[in-house]
Design an enzyme around this catalytic site. Structure first.
Site, PDB file in Angstrom:
ATOM      1  N   TYR A 146       0.865  -1.178   0.000  1.00  0.00           N
ATOM      2  CA  TYR A 146       0.000   0.000   0.000  1.00  0.00           C
ATOM      3  C   TYR A 146       0.902   1.228   0.000  1.00  0.00           C
ATOM      4  CZ  TYR A 146      -3.514   3.361   1.714  1.00  0.00           C
ATOM      5  OH  TYR A 146      -4.349   4.427   1.860  1.00  0.00           O
ATOM      6  N   ASP A 241       9.390   2.649  -0.611  1.00  0.00           N
ATOM      7  CA  ASP A 241       8.424   3.410   0.175  1.00  0.00           C
ATOM      8  C   ASP A 241       8.732   3.147   1.643  1.00  0.00           C
ATOM      9  OD1 ASP A 241       6.318   4.475   1.525  1.00  0.00           O
ATOM     10  OD2 ASP A 241       4.759   3.584   0.272  1.00  0.00           O
ATOM     11  N   LYS A 269       5.452  10.041   8.309  1.00  0.00           N
ATOM     12  CA  LYS A 269       5.282   9.607   9.701  1.00  0.00           C
ATOM     13  C   LYS A 269       6.332  10.200  10.658  1.00  0.00           C
ATOM     14  CE  LYS A 269       2.620   5.549   8.323  1.00  0.00           C
ATOM     15  NZ  LYS A 269       1.228   5.911   8.489  1.00  0.00           N
TER      16      LYS A 269
HETATM   17  N1  HOZ Z   1      -3.870   2.992   6.174  1.00  0.00           N
HETATM   18  C1  HOZ Z   1      -3.272   3.362   7.404  1.00  0.00           C
HETATM   19  C2  HOZ Z   1      -2.368   2.312   7.947  1.00  0.00           C
HETATM   20  N2  HOZ Z   1      -1.859   1.400   7.032  1.00  0.00           N
HETATM   21  C3  HOZ Z   1      -4.330   3.688   8.406  1.00  0.00           C
HETATM   22  C4  HOZ Z   1      -4.255   5.099   8.772  1.00  0.00           C
HETATM   23  C5  HOZ Z   1      -5.370   5.564   9.719  1.00  0.00           C
HETATM   24  O1  HOZ Z   1      -6.465   5.051   9.642  1.00  0.00           O
HETATM   25  O2  HOZ Z   1      -5.113   6.447  10.506  1.00  0.00           O
END
Ligand code: HOZ
Length: 430
Positions: A146, A241, A269
């Site tokens: 992802y 990534d 992050k």
């Molecule tokens: N897609 C995010 C983690 N892989 C989730 C982020 C969120 O919901 O804060």
């Protein structure tokens, strides 16, 4: 601890009147595990506090950035100081220069870096640059990886897209989808075959060097090196990534840990210290395609935002001068994982726990999890029951089987014991 979650429930009802699904990011809706999301009011160190007065040991840590625990005094102080001098200028500031210099000093493959506002922006921009640089259109991504919600990446995507069974999202045009070629993770031969049948058409290969978004899945020995060789021989831009893994698996990220040098890296992050941020960078010749030096356009009013830069600078500088943080979070994670393995084994349950440093996932499957196909053999209903039992005992896990958990510096062995006691009860109730 009140144990009631009435306020969360009524906030969720209200939220659903105004926000799609009541949340601003799908996984938060708890649909994969059942029940209602918990609305948080505050957090400190290892602990999250909800609107009903319940507290939870946090195993997500905002999906990675809170590596030092919540409300770290140095980060708080830096943001407070920056705020007093205005929260946005739309003009360059010295903190952006400090941040770029700091990132380049830590990640040698990054010779030039551009700040953006999220991981999604970073990955979208990185592939545009790779396309502009190579003059080619197609990209290769790995099934179950992802890279945020950019159109090109919502093909065989992990994280929430996988959790909710829509790895190929409606709204992505056929043309965009056709330019994204998919290979299974950990299979360099499949990548070689795709390259052979798309000769001179592939701009970039992007992957999470350690996957976090179909649960934690490490690369097999030699896999990243093989991809490096393939990309070098075919003039393909290799993009790591490292939004999740950067500054977490080691200060220099997964590329430092595995000794493989990508052409470009996407980040986020931790470099925002918990504020919205992203960045993409890499080889100087590639990054000089970016406007205003080169013709590839990318911009942002809030890019390099002073509050995000202040928080990120405080956090990354702390990590740079305190390498023992990595020793602590990795060891703590290993203690937790070893304890969980013993429990699962003695209960006779089929499981796999993948751990890399301070990231881990407990998969409820007896298969070894190396890719999307094996990750999705997990019993998600069992995971949901385990999750809810843990939550009711004050342990906040990622609300999906297909996510990683992230340990912070604030978690110590006494909290590990607490988590393991809760887990013993949860496993007994399955
Ligand atoms: N897609 C995010 C983690 N892989 C989730 C982020 C969120 O919901 O804060």
């Amino acid at each position: 601890m009140s144990n009631s979650r009435d306020k969360s429930r009524s906030l969720f009802e209200r939220a659903k009147e105004f926000i799609p699904g009541g949340v601003n990011s799908p996984v938060r809706a708890f649909r994969a595990v059942g029940g209602n999301p918990v609305f948080m009011r505050s957090a400190n160190g290892a602990w999250l506090n909800d609107e009903d007065g319940n507290s939870y040991v946090d195993l997500i840590n905002s999906w990675g950035p809170m590596i030092l625990g919540h409300a770290h005094p140095l980060v708080e102080e830096a943001v407070r100081k920056a705020l007093a001098g205005s929260s946005s200028f739309g003009a360059p500031t010295s903190r952006e220069v400090d941040m770029a210099e700091l990132i380049c000093s830590i990640v040698p493959s990054v010779e030039r870096v551009r700040m953006v506002n999220s991981g999604t922006e970073a990955t979208m921009s990185a592939i545009r640059v790779a396309r502009g640089f190579t003059g080619r259109d197609k990209i290769i991504k790995m099934e179950g990886c992802y890279h945020g919600h950019g159109d090109s990446f919502l093909i065989a995507a992990g994280s929430g897209a996988l959790t909710f069974g829509s790895p190929d999202s409606p709204g992505v045009t056929k043309g965009t989808a056709a330019d994204t070629l998919i290979a299974p993770f950990n299979d360099a031969n499949a990548v070689a075959r795709i390259i052979d049948s798309n000769h001179d058409q592939i701009a970039a290969l992007i992957l999470e060097p350690v996957v976090g978004n179909m649960g934690c899945v490490p690369p097999q020995p030699g896999y990243l090196h093989d991809l490096r060789k393939l990309c070098t021989s075919h003039g393909i831009v290799l993009i790591f990534d490292e939004v999740m893994t950067g500054f977490r698996l080691s200060l220099g990220g997964a590329q430092e840990l595995y000794g493989v040098t990508p052409d470009m890296t996407t980040m986020g992050k931790i470099i925002g210290g918990g504020l919205p941020v992203g960045a993409y960078g890499g080889r100087r010749d590639i990054m000089e395609s970016v406007s205003p030096v080169g013709p590839v356009y990318q911009a942002g009013t809030l890019s390099g935002n002073p509050l995000a830069m202040a928080a990120g600078l405080a956090m990354v500088s702390y990590l740079k001068s305190h390498p023992e943080v990595y020793q602590h979070i990795n060891t703590t994670t290993s203690h937790l994982v070893e304890g969980l393995k013993k429990q699962l084994f003695s209960k006779g349950l089929g499981y796999t726990i993948n751990q890399v440093g301070s990231m881990f996932t407990l998969f409820f499957t007896d298969r070894i999890v190396t890719d999307f196909a094996t990750a999705t053999t997990s019993d998600t209903a069992l995971f949901g029951r385990y999750f809810n039992s843990m939550l009711s005992q004050g342990i906040y896990m990622a609300p999906s089987q297909y996510e990683a958990m992230f340990i912070s510096q604030s978690i110590d062995d006494s909290l590990v014991e607490r988590i393991l006691s809760a887990s013993e009860v949860a496993l007994g109730s399955l």
